[in-house]
Structures are given as structure tokens and as C-alpha cells.
Scaffold this active site. Structure first.
Site, PDB file in Angstrom:
ATOM      1  N   ASP A  13      46.076  41.894  36.362  1.00 43.55           N
ATOM      2  CA  ASP A  13      46.810  42.596  35.429  1.00 43.55           C
ATOM      3  C   ASP A  13      48.430  42.005  35.771  1.00 43.55           C
ATOM      4  O   ASP A  13      48.774  41.994  37.053  1.00 43.55           O
ATOM      5  CB  ASP A  13      46.959  43.950  36.018  1.00 43.55           C
ATOM      6  CG  ASP A  13      48.061  44.882  35.732  1.00 43.55           C
ATOM      7  OD1 ASP A  13      48.215  44.589  34.479  1.00 43.55           O
ATOM      8  OD2 ASP A  13      48.233  45.914  36.033  1.00 43.55           O
ATOM      9  N   GLU A  73      45.196  40.731  31.196  1.00 47.59           N
ATOM     10  CA  GLU A  73      45.947  41.720  30.313  1.00 47.59           C
ATOM     11  C   GLU A  73      46.863  41.095  29.412  1.00 47.59           C
ATOM     12  O   GLU A  73      47.760  40.634  30.187  1.00 47.59           O
ATOM     13  CB  GLU A  73      46.033  43.104  30.917  1.00 47.59           C
ATOM     14  CG  GLU A  73      46.376  44.002  29.930  1.00 47.59           C
ATOM     15  CD  GLU A  73      46.503  45.526  30.972  1.00 47.59           C
ATOM     16  OE1 GLU A  73      45.670  46.291  30.806  1.00 47.59           O
ATOM     17  OE2 GLU A  73      47.732  45.608  31.352  1.00 47.59           O
ATOM     18  N   ASP A 146      47.427  48.935  39.655  1.00 51.09           N
ATOM     19  CA  ASP A 146      47.397  47.718  39.345  1.00 51.09           C
ATOM     20  C   ASP A 146      46.223  47.054  39.672  1.00 51.09           C
ATOM     21  O   ASP A 146      45.641  46.058  38.817  1.00 51.09           O
ATOM     22  CB  ASP A 146      48.642  46.788  39.897  1.00 51.09           C
ATOM     23  CG  ASP A 146      50.241  47.587  39.334  1.00 51.09           C
ATOM     24  OD1 ASP A 146      50.647  47.314  38.311  1.00 51.09           O
ATOM     25  OD2 ASP A 146      50.541  48.405  40.318  1.00 51.09           O
TER      26      ASP A 146
END
Length: 189
Positions: A13, A73, A146
């Protein structure tokens, strides 16, 4: 028949303030949590040093765990152009680290990750974490979402690999297209 060698998926992420990472092991089509955590490049003032820290951290995770695939992502579109540029740089540096190590890279939208893990593309971060706790059988609540967001990216990638139509992305438009492209995989009864 010999057992297949376990594979490892590294999920990222990206972020310049906090970057999450999650690693899962796939063994006989079952997944287990290896590690999840965060890097906090936001504590470093120099922009280029932040990017170097991200590159070195991702490279270190790759060296330590030897993942077979890398999933990240994709940045979502926001109103703040400067934030988007910074996030894009962080993502690019993480991708460059994976490519430097010869690892295949796959990118997923935030909505796709949430949909894949929870069944709801609009799930909140806590819902994603709770579902991951069920899927991977862990109880800890990480300090930063996260970490679980990155873990969700890895789990999403696992689920996409299991589903041949989903894994093909835009290349296939449903089961009819899959059957047409894979006639040898169909068993007639």
C-alpha cells in the site's frame, strides 16, 4: 505427485507518509500470514531520501522473503495534485524495486482490493481488517491500517490468481471467452 513449492506474495500500500506491506505464503492453495507492517518515510524530510528509503525497504523485503509475485495498490484519483504526484512517485519506486529483482508486478484499484477481500468495494478499512483476521486467522489489531491494506492487496492477488476469468482482467469477457480460449481445459460429461 510431488507437492508444489510454496509461493509468496508481497502486497504494498504505497505512501510517502506511511507505506504498508504485507506478505502471505501460498501452500497447497491455502494462505497464511508471514508478516505485515509499515514503513514511515514521512519522518524523513528530504523527498529523495524518502524515495530511497521506500526502494531500499521493498528491496530488503524481497531479499528476505523471496516473493514470487508483487501486488500493489493503484493510487486513487484525488483533488490534491501534489499528493497524487507524491503517491505516484512512491508507487513507482516500489514497482522499480520489484522489477529490479525480476518479480512480476500486478496493480489493483482500491475498490477491487476491497471487493475481493470483503465482497464490498466500498468497505471501510476496519471491515477489511476484520475480514483479513478471519481469512488469515490472526487477532492483532495493527497500529496502522496501512499494514492491513497492504495485506489485503496480497490476498486480493491470491484470489485473482485462483479465478481464471478475473485473473485475465480485460482479456476475457466471461466464461464463454474463457472456454473459447481454453478448449483443452473443458471436460465433457
Amino acid at each position: 505427485m510431488p507437492k508444489a513449492k510454496p509461493s509468496i506474495i508481497l502486497g504494498i500500500d504505497p505512501g510517502t507518509i506511511i507505506m504498508g506491506y504485507g506478505l502471505i505464503e501460498v501452500n497447497d492453495n491455502k494462505i497464511s500470514l508471514l508478516e505485515m507492517g509499515v514503513l514511515q518515510p514521512g519522518k524523513v524530510k528530504d523527498t529523495y531520501k524518502k524515495l530511497q528509503l521506500i526502494f531500499n525497504t521493498v528491496s530488503g523485503l524481497i531479499t528476505k522473503y523471496q516473493p514470487t509475485t508483487f501486488a500493489i495498490e493503484a493510487p486513487f484519483f484525488g483533488k490534491n495534485v501534489q499528493s497524487m504526484l507524491k503517491l505516484g512517485r512512491a508507487q513507482g519506486v516500489a514497482i522499480a524495486a520489484a522489477m529490479r529483482h525480476g518479480i512480476e508486478v500486478t496493480e489493483y484499484s482500491p475498490k477491487k482490493v476491497k471487493q475481493s477481500v470483503t465482497g464490498n468495494g466500498n468497505a471501510n478499512k476496519e471491515q477489511v481488517m476484520k475480514m483479513l483476521q478471519q481469512i488469515l486467522n490472526f487477532k492483532d489489531n495493527p497500529k496502522h491500517f496501512d499494514a492491513t491494506d497492504a495485506l489485503a492487496v496480497a490476498v486480493c492477488h491470491f484470489f485473482q490468481q485462483k479465478n481464471p476469468v478475473a485473473a485475465a482482467g480485460n482479456k476475457l469477457k466471461g466464461w464463454d471467452a474463457f472456454i473459447a480460449q481454453n478448449p483443452g481445459r473443458i471436460k465433457k460429461i
